[in-house]
Enzyme design. Structure first.
Site, PDB file in Angstrom:
ATOM      1  N   LYS A   1       0.860  -1.195   0.000  1.00  0.00           N
ATOM      2  CA  LYS A   1       0.000   0.000   0.000  1.00  0.00           C
ATOM      3  C   LYS A   1       0.884   1.228   0.000  1.00  0.00           C
ATOM      4  CE  LYS A   1      -3.996   2.013   0.308  1.00  0.00           C
ATOM      5  NZ  LYS A   1      -3.603   2.718  -0.941  1.00  0.00           N
TER       6      LYS A   1
ATOM      7  N   GLN B   1       7.210   3.690   3.889  1.00  0.00           N
ATOM      8  CA  GLN B   1       5.810   3.269   3.945  1.00  0.00           C
ATOM      9  C   GLN B   1       5.628   1.991   4.782  1.00  0.00           C
ATOM     10  OE1 GLN B   1       3.975   5.457   1.561  1.00  0.00           O
ATOM     11  NE2 GLN B   1       2.275   4.953   2.899  1.00  0.00           N
TER      12      GLN B   1
ATOM     13  N   LYS C   1       5.448   3.219   8.391  1.00  0.00           N
ATOM     14  CA  LYS C   1       4.278   4.088   8.546  1.00  0.00           C
ATOM     15  C   LYS C   1       2.996   3.255   8.585  1.00  0.00           C
ATOM     16  CE  LYS C   1       4.076   7.451   5.559  1.00  0.00           C
ATOM     17  NZ  LYS C   1       3.767   8.388   4.457  1.00  0.00           N
TER      18      LYS C   1
ATOM     19  N   LYS D   1       5.342   1.675  -3.079  1.00  0.00           N
ATOM     20  CA  LYS D   1       5.253   3.039  -3.635  1.00  0.00           C
ATOM     21  C   LYS D   1       5.537   2.953  -5.122  1.00  0.00           C
ATOM     22  CE  LYS D   1       4.777   7.416  -2.269  1.00  0.00           C
ATOM     23  NZ  LYS D   1       4.112   8.012  -1.104  1.00  0.00           N
TER      24      LYS D   1
ATOM     25  N   GLY E   1      -2.784   8.229  -4.278  1.00  0.00           N
ATOM     26  CA  GLY E   1      -2.160   9.468  -4.740  1.00  0.00           C
ATOM     27  C   GLY E   1      -0.877   9.799  -3.989  1.00  0.00           C
ATOM     28  N   ASP E   2      -0.145  10.734  -4.515  1.00  0.00           N
ATOM     29  CA  ASP E   2       1.030  11.331  -3.865  1.00  0.00           C
ATOM     30  C   ASP E   2       1.283  12.622  -4.648  1.00  0.00           C
ATOM     31  OD1 ASP E   2       3.322  10.747  -1.808  1.00  0.00           O
ATOM     32  OD2 ASP E   2       4.407  11.405  -3.569  1.00  0.00           O
TER      33      ASP E   2
ATOM     34  N   THR F   1      -4.677  13.365   5.311  1.00  0.00           N
ATOM     35  CA  THR F   1      -3.260  13.498   5.682  1.00  0.00           C
ATOM     36  C   THR F   1      -3.052  14.793   6.468  1.00  0.00           C
ATOM     37  OG1 THR F   1      -2.738  12.324   3.634  1.00  0.00           O
ATOM     38  CG2 THR F   1      -0.903  13.351   4.797  1.00  0.00           C
TER      39      THR F   1
ATOM     40  N   ASN G   1      -2.210  18.935  -1.587  1.00  0.00           N
ATOM     41  CA  ASN G   1      -3.225  18.251  -0.780  1.00  0.00           C
ATOM     42  C   ASN G   1      -2.910  18.298   0.716  1.00  0.00           C
ATOM     43  OD1 ASN G   1      -3.813  15.313   0.545  1.00  0.00           O
ATOM     44  ND2 ASN G   1      -5.548  16.076  -0.629  1.00  0.00           N
TER      45      ASN G   1
ATOM     46  N   SER H   1      -6.883   5.594   3.740  1.00  0.00           N
ATOM     47  CA  SER H   1      -6.939   4.727   2.556  1.00  0.00           C
ATOM     48  C   SER H   1      -7.317   3.300   2.976  1.00  0.00           C
ATOM     49  CB  SER H   1      -5.576   4.698   1.868  1.00  0.00           C
ATOM     50  OG  SER H   1      -5.419   5.809   1.034  1.00  0.00           O
TER      51      SER H   1
END
Ligand SMILES: NC(=O)C1=CN([C@@H]2O[C@H](COP(=O)(O)OP(=O)(O)OC[C@H]3O[C@@H](n4cnc5c(N)ncnc54)[C@H](OP(=O)(O)O)[C@@H]3O)[C@@H](O)[C@H]2O)C=CC1
Ligand SMILES: O=C(O)CCC(=O)C(=O)O
Length: 444
Positions: A90, A111, A114, A126, A165-166, A209, A240, A376
């Site tokens: 993810k 990630q 996290k 990622k 997204g990123d 976020t 964002n 997410s």
């Protein structure tokens, strides 16, 4: 040589051309020392650190697309499936000209820890491309996204790998990618998160976020005898994360006086007008000069400068290594109390050390910005049960997750004798669950 140093040396030798990945690995492994030393023999025999620093799979592919002049363009696509010990891979997809395999590996590595900190069953991954969405027409964006998904679709799925997204990938890009996945695979499933609300998206994912960053910052300040209300806040970025961090900070009674983009920054003595910022950045996709032109209290400055502004709380929300040692010195000289990372690895290692040594509360990105990926995962849950929760339900779960994350890292730091060092706390708390799952699953 200790086991950690042995592995660090090996990772450095093997990835010499990937400075961001090395930076991320160095920060994590360095702070894992006390947890690793307690199990050194076992971890070494299992080569646990060697395995956790090596992606399970790296996919690199060609992305050809046709621009509005009929010219064929070629970009490179990436997906690094780093670790699936605690759940499907993810993590987001970054579209920015600076993207390369080292950047995607650093983001995928972060990630892992996290996602573990969220307490939810998600592994680390990622992806992205060196495609630059700036200045492209909607048709060009669609052409790129469809081509990108035409390769990526065979590697992902609702139970295997769920991108999101990123930087450079927002609702528009996720929509085009989702449409192409559905068309190619013929299934309607939660393969991406950050989807539009009309086709399986979750309420509050857009805000998550930034809101999560503030929930964690609020808890960190509270537990250190302080409060976010009444504070002056400097935010960097205008995307964002920055927009919704600004909104929540102001809802909680703080005043946000700065935002920035890749060309310049704003100082707004009256506090950032979030509605105007959204109009400029989310609707018009324009530069911040447009914000200043419509806001008498705002000054626009070219280049970099947010961290020279006097503030109590600094929230870097743009990109990696945007807050360096010089910036940290300026923040400390101006009396900053707390720095919480909305972006991934925005603070350099020497700047982090300087802030911590000068008594600044420092919340690392893998904890502070985990609200996005946590929400997410809540979107994945809603997709699985074919239900949608209300904004209030999702937001309440998000807040609970962020408060828990703070206490988990605070406790982990205390347990190993590093009270107040939230970098050590976050890395150890994130690592323990993944290490346990990797050991339980054998040598894979
Ligand atoms: N979106 C999410 O849910 C999550 C994002 N993050 C991280 O937060 C950070 C911001 O992401 P997000 O807000 O989604 O991205 P966006 O693309 O929405 O916004 C990024 C912002 O940062 C600025 N920026 C990007 N690159 C640079 C650069 N090299 N130098 C200066 N400014 C730059 C952009 O400027 P411009 O407007 O000029 O493009 C833009 O204002 C990233 O580190 C991302 O990995 C972390 C967790 C979740
Ligand atoms: O929501 C997600 O899956 C990804 C978020 C992300 O890319 C990140 O946490 O950096």
């Amino acid at each position: 040589m200790s086991y950690v140093d042995e592995v660090l040396a090996r990772v450095k030798a093997k990835n010499a051309s990937q400075p961001e990945f090395l930076q991320a690995v160095e920060e994590v492994l360095d702070s894992l020392r006390p947890a690793v030393e307690a199990n050194e023999e076992k971890f070494k025999k299992e080569a646990l650190l060697e395995r956790i620093t090596e992606p399970e799979r790296q996919i690199i592919f060609r992305v050809p697309w046709v621009d509005d002049n009929g010219q064929v363009q070629v970009n490179t696509g990436y997906r690094v499936q780093f670790n699936s010990a605690i759940g499907p891979y993810k993590g987001g997809l970054r579209l920015h000209p600076s993207v390369n395999i080292g950047i995607i590996k650093f983001l995928g590595f972060e990630q892992i820890f996290k996602n573990s900190l969220t307490g939810l069953p998600i592994g680390g991954g990622k992806g992205g491309s060196d495609f630059d969405p700036k200045g492209k027409s909607d048709r060009e964006i669609m052409a790129f996204c469809q081509s990108f998904m035409t390769e990526l679709y065979r590697h992902i799925g609702a139970d295997t790998d769920v991108p999101a997204g990123d930087i450079g990938t927002g609702a528009r890009e996720i929509g085009y990618m989702y449409g192409q996945y559905k068309r190619l695979k013929g299934v309607y499933e939660g393969v991406l998160t950050g989807k539009g609300l009309s086709y399986g998206g979750s309420l509050a994912r857009t805000e998550a976020t930034g809101y999560g960053l503030l929930y964690l910052t609020e808890e960190m300040l509270k537990c250190n005898g302080n409060d976010i209300a009444g504070k002056t806040v400097a935010v960097s970025g205008a995307g964002n994360v920055a927009i919704y961090a600004t909104q929540k900070a102001q809802e909680l009674g703080a005043k946000v006086v700065t935002v920035s983009d890749s060309t310049g920054w704003i100082y707004d003595s009256e506090g950032i007008d979030v509605a105007l910022l959204k109009e400029v950045k989310e609707v018009k996709r324009a530069r911040l000069t447009e914000y200043a032109a419509n806001r008498p209290s705002a000054e626009y400055h070219e280049g970099k400068g947010v961290w020279t502004v006097k503030c109590d709380v600094a929230l870097p929300c743009a990109t990696q290594n945007e807050l360096n040692l010089e910036d940290a010195k300026a923040l400390v000289a101006n009396g900053v109390i707390a720095v919480a990372e909305g972006a991934n690895m925005p603070t350099t290692l020497d700047a982090t050390k300087y802030l911590q040594e000068n008594g600044v509360l420092f919340a690392p990105g893998k904890a502070a910005n985990a609200g996005g990926v946590a929400t997410s995962a809540l979107e994945m849950s809603q997709n699985s049960e074919r239900l949608s929760w209300t904004f209030e339900e999702v937001d309440a779960k998000l807040k609970n997750i962020m408060v828990n994350i703070f206490h988990n890292l605070d406790n982990a730091a205390k347990k190993y004798g590093f009270e107040g060092n939230y970098v050590v706390g976050a890395n150890i708390a994130g690592f323990e669950k993944v290490a346990d799952a990797m050991t339980a699953q054998g040598i894979v």
